[in-house]
Design a protein around this motif. Structure first.
Motif, PDB file in Angstrom:
ATOM      1  N   PRO A 129      -1.479  13.924  -2.250  1.00 40.32           N
ATOM      2  CA  PRO A 129      -1.832  13.401  -0.921  1.00 40.32           C
ATOM      3  C   PRO A 129      -3.303  13.053  -0.738  1.00 40.32           C
ATOM      4  O   PRO A 129      -3.642  12.246   0.130  1.00 40.32           O
ATOM      5  N   HIS A 130      -4.213  13.650  -1.525  1.00 45.00           N
ATOM      6  CA  HIS A 130      -5.629  13.345  -1.355  1.00 45.00           C
ATOM      7  C   HIS A 130      -6.055  12.095  -2.128  1.00 45.00           C
ATOM      8  O   HIS A 130      -7.223  11.704  -2.066  1.00 45.00           O
ATOM      9  N   GLN A 131      -5.113  11.437  -2.845  1.00 46.09           N
ATOM     10  CA  GLN A 131      -5.417  10.215  -3.584  1.00 46.09           C
ATOM     11  C   GLN A 131      -4.811   9.011  -2.869  1.00 46.09           C
ATOM     12  O   GLN A 131      -3.656   9.050  -2.446  1.00 46.09           O
ATOM     13  N   SER A 132      -5.594   7.941  -2.734  1.00 47.86           N
ATOM     14  CA  SER A 132      -5.068   6.692  -2.182  1.00 47.86           C
ATOM     15  C   SER A 132      -4.426   5.887  -3.314  1.00 47.86           C
ATOM     16  O   SER A 132      -4.709   6.119  -4.491  1.00 47.86           O
ATOM     17  N   ALA A 133      -3.559   4.930  -2.953  1.00 42.48           N
ATOM     18  CA  ALA A 133      -2.840   4.181  -3.988  1.00 42.48           C
ATOM     19  C   ALA A 133      -2.259   2.899  -3.420  1.00 42.48           C
ATOM     20  O   ALA A 133      -2.084   2.756  -2.204  1.00 42.48           O
ATOM     21  N   ALA A 134      -1.961   1.961  -4.306  1.00 46.58           N
ATOM     22  CA  ALA A 134      -1.254   0.726  -3.965  1.00 46.58           C
ATOM     23  C   ALA A 134      -0.390   0.350  -5.160  1.00 46.58           C
ATOM     24  O   ALA A 134      -0.625   0.800  -6.285  1.00 46.58           O
ATOM     25  N   PHE A 135       0.587  -0.499  -4.908  1.00 45.89           N
ATOM     26  CA  PHE A 135       1.521  -0.940  -5.945  1.00 45.89           C
ATOM     27  C   PHE A 135       1.359  -2.441  -6.130  1.00 45.89           C
ATOM     28  O   PHE A 135       1.405  -3.200  -5.166  1.00 45.89           O
ATOM     29  N   TYR A 136       1.148  -2.871  -7.367  1.00 48.42           N
ATOM     30  CA  TYR A 136       0.965  -4.271  -7.706  1.00 48.42           C
ATOM     31  C   TYR A 136       2.031  -4.700  -8.712  1.00 48.42           C
ATOM     32  O   TYR A 136       2.537  -3.892  -9.485  1.00 48.42           O
ATOM     33  N   LYS A 137       2.344  -5.986  -8.710  1.00 44.52           N
ATOM     34  CA  LYS A 137       3.306  -6.517  -9.668  1.00 44.52           C
ATOM     35  C   LYS A 137       2.678  -7.613 -10.512  1.00 44.52           C
ATOM     36  O   LYS A 137       1.736  -8.284 -10.088  1.00 44.52           O
ATOM     37  N   GLU A 138       3.207  -7.771 -11.709  1.00 45.45           N
ATOM     38  CA  GLU A 138       2.785  -8.868 -12.572  1.00 45.45           C
ATOM     39  C   GLU A 138       3.287 -10.192 -12.007  1.00 45.45           C
ATOM     40  O   GLU A 138       4.298 -10.239 -11.310  1.00 45.45           O
ATOM     41  N   ASP A 180       0.854  -1.177   0.000  1.00 45.86           N
ATOM     42  CA  ASP A 180       0.000   0.000   0.000  1.00 45.86           C
ATOM     43  C   ASP A 180       0.890   1.226   0.000  1.00 45.86           C
ATOM     44  O   ASP A 180       1.958   1.233   0.619  1.00 45.86           O
ATOM     45  N   MET A 181       0.482   2.262  -0.719  1.00 37.07           N
ATOM     46  CA  MET A 181       1.248   3.500  -0.747  1.00 37.07           C
ATOM     47  C   MET A 181       0.674   4.472   0.284  1.00 37.07           C
ATOM     48  O   MET A 181      -0.509   4.407   0.626  1.00 37.07           O
ATOM     49  N   ARG A 182       1.502   5.389   0.753  1.00 33.75           N
ATOM     50  CA  ARG A 182       1.000   6.415   1.670  1.00 33.75           C
ATOM     51  C   ARG A 182      -0.064   7.258   0.985  1.00 33.75           C
ATOM     52  O   ARG A 182      -1.042   7.667   1.610  1.00 33.75           O
ATOM     53  N   TYR A 183       0.137   7.544  -0.288  1.00 27.41           N
ATOM     54  CA  TYR A 183      -0.857   8.243  -1.109  1.00 27.41           C
ATOM     55  C   TYR A 183      -0.460   8.098  -2.565  1.00 27.41           C
ATOM     56  O   TYR A 183       0.574   7.505  -2.884  1.00 27.41           O
ATOM     57  N   GLY A 184      -1.291   8.630  -3.462  1.00 24.61           N
ATOM     58  CA  GLY A 184      -1.030   8.507  -4.884  1.00 24.61           C
ATOM     59  C   GLY A 184      -0.206   9.659  -5.427  1.00 24.61           C
ATOM     60  O   GLY A 184       0.726  10.137  -4.776  1.00 24.61           O
ATOM     61  N   GLU A 185      -0.553  10.151  -6.632  1.00 29.76           N
ATOM     62  CA  GLU A 185       0.191  11.273  -7.204  1.00 29.76           C
ATOM     63  C   GLU A 185       0.125  12.497  -6.296  1.00 29.76           C
ATOM     64  O   GLU A 185       1.057  13.289  -6.227  1.00 29.76           O
TER      65      GLU A 185
END
Length: 517
Positions: A218-227, A211-216
């Motif tokens: 700070p008001h966007q949530s984000a996560a990082f996935y791999k193939e 999980d990321m602290r935020y996306g592009e």
């Protein structure tokens, strides 16, 4: 909660879980290797054949595909007719299913795996039981993840059953799990038949890295996935030696820098900012390559990302540490270099051993749009075999090398993009402008500002797409640029060619463009 069916490939924690279930008065049905392991550890088990009245057969391919199992899973407890039929058929309801599937992913990731071996590891009965149990989630708890064992045990211990909310959450997890599993199989089969078309429907599956602290922002949530699969040379395979966790923008920007770096075989350093190259240098050693990249734009490199295709030594690390950079990525570091770089608290230091490994040409590039998805193959080409000189002036051998260098850089600048290079270094980059003349002026002004008035004399300019007007040639001539590489293909190509001939500039057409949006 009276009866559970346990059949797992991943046996992590299963003995302890089963023992606790029996202590809570739950009888256990089990199959094959799972039953053997439980019995060996003192857990009382009802064999699957004792429930179905039919022996396991076909080397274990058929065990649980039987009405005595699926009726026990699918019967709705509040439906009087269902329960009446169970009684008439002498079928006992199953209240808990604990199943994880044959290790298909682990199998296909093995070196030299055969198709036959992969197919033998396609689970049939497991997904069927999971789907049956999940469909009837209000009455049946279904567990695919050992991480959920404790929660399920705690609820049974406290309430005698698993709560409705937990059952629903476990049900959702099942369909995510089986969807992922089926997608892996479908994609493996597609690769086996060397399919290159775009199918009518497409499924893709990725596994979460973090999980990321935020996306592009700070008001966007984000996560990082791999193939799933071989991702050598990708940011997903990098090992972090130092610094805080990577952010959304860190990962995206580093990916762009790595893609450009892969175009070079000689010792090269790429400096990147906001996914655009701001400095690129090649030389006989990584220190001199870094100095070239840095001097291109010492303003933009501040707070940027540095990637190198050779080991970072102490001397280079000391040079890097003179400024603030977010990330350094290299295939290796000397011990002294690590000691130097890690003196700074906030720098992220990453190792990527196969840093020059390119993606296969069949890999997809994805762009999400509102309500849909654009899919294309990656831009894996650089130049066609034949370059076409369209001017009276002919580029020298050295100029051709400069043109190719600049072309590599502009390929990874956002469109409209211009890159200027000479002697294996970038001199100026103008990325992401809404018209090409702005990009051209920006690249020239950056070069002059950081490197001096005469730096562009004899330099090479690359444009990611054709010139619709001769204005870029006019600007190049004023700056002293001696040769230009561009795709060609405009109905006004003759205007740019005539302008080049007027100023004695050599121009090469590639017949290939590199838009990057």
């Amino acid at each position: 909660m009276r009866r559970a069916l346990i059949s797992v490939s991943d046996k992590t924690g299963i003995v302890e879980f089963a023992k606790k279930l029996t202590e809570l008065g739950v009888e256990i049905i089990s199959t094959g290797g799972t039953a053997k392991k439980l019995i060996e550890n003192g857990v009382k088990v009802i064999g699957i054949s004792d429930v179905t009245g039919f022996p396991e057969c076909l080397d274990g391919r058929v065990k649980t595909l039987h009405p005595n199992i699926h009726a026990g899973l699918l019967a709705i407890r509040d439906n009087e007719e269902h329960m009446k039929q169970l009684k008439e058929l002498n079928v006992t309801p199953i209240d808990l299913v604990v199943v994880n599937l044959y290790p298909f992913k682990q199998t296909i990731l093995k070196e030299g795996v055969t198709r036959e071996e992969a197919i033998e590891n396609i689970d049939i009965g497991g997904p069927t039981m999971l789907r049956s149990a999940a469909k009837n989630y209000q009455d049946v708890a279904v567990v695919v993840d050992p991480e959920d064992y404790d929660k399920v045990l705690n609820e049974i211990s406290e309430k005698g059953d698993v709560s409705y909310e937990t059952k629903f959450n476990l049900c959702c997890k099942v369909f995510e799990h089986t969807s992922h599993y089926d997608t892996l199989i479908a994609n493996y089969m597609r690769k086996e038949r060397n399919a290159t078309d775009y199918p009518e429907t497409i499924s893709m599956t990725f596994e979460k890295v973090q999980d990321m602290r935020y996306g592009e922002n700070p008001h966007q949530s984000a996560a990082f996935y791999k193939e799933v699969g071989n991702t050598k040379g990708c940011i997903t395979n990098a090992k972090q030696l130092h610094g805080k966790a990577l952010s959304f923008n860190n990962i995206n920007d580093t990916n762009g820098a790595l893609e450009l770096l892969k175009e070079f075989e000689e010792p090269t350093v790429v400096a990147c900012k906001h996914a655009n190259p701001c400095g690129v240098g090649s030389d006989t050693n990584i220190y001199d390559a870094y100095v070239k990249a840095y001097k291109t734009d010492p303003v933009s490199i501040y707070g940027g990302i540095i990637v190198a295709n050779r080991e970072i030594d102490k001397k280079t690390a000391e040079e890097i540490n003179k400024i603030f950079v977010e990330i350094v990525v290299a295939p290796s570091y000397s011990d002294e270099a690590v000691e130097v770089l890690t003196k700074k608290k906030n720098i992220r230091v990453l190792v990527l051993e196969d840093i020059l490994q390119k993606q296969p040409k069949t890999a997809y590039d994805l762009k999400k749009v509102g309500g849909g998805l654009l899919i294309q193959t990656i831009d894996s080409e650089l130049l066609p075999e034949g370059l076409k000189v369209v001017t009276k002036a002919q580029p020298t051998k050295e100029q051709i090398e400069d043109l190719k260098f600049a072309w590599k850089v502009v390929k990874f600048a956002k469109s409209n993009g211009i890159a200027i290079g000479k002697d294996k270094r970038s001199l100026g980059v103008g990325p992401g402008q809404v018209n090409r003349i702005w990009a051209c002026k920006q690249a020239i002004s950056h070069a002059v500002e950081h490197l001096g008035e005469d730096v562009l004399k004899g330099a090479s300019l690359a444009s990611d797409a054709y010139f619709p007007f001769p204005d870029c040639v006019e600007e190049a001539a004023k700056a002293g640029i001696s040769c230009i590489i561009q795709p060609g293909g405009s109905i006004r190509d003759h205007l740019s060619i005539e302008a080049c001939d007027k100023y004695g500039i050599a121009m090469v057409f590639t017949g290939m463009r590199h838009f990057r949006h």
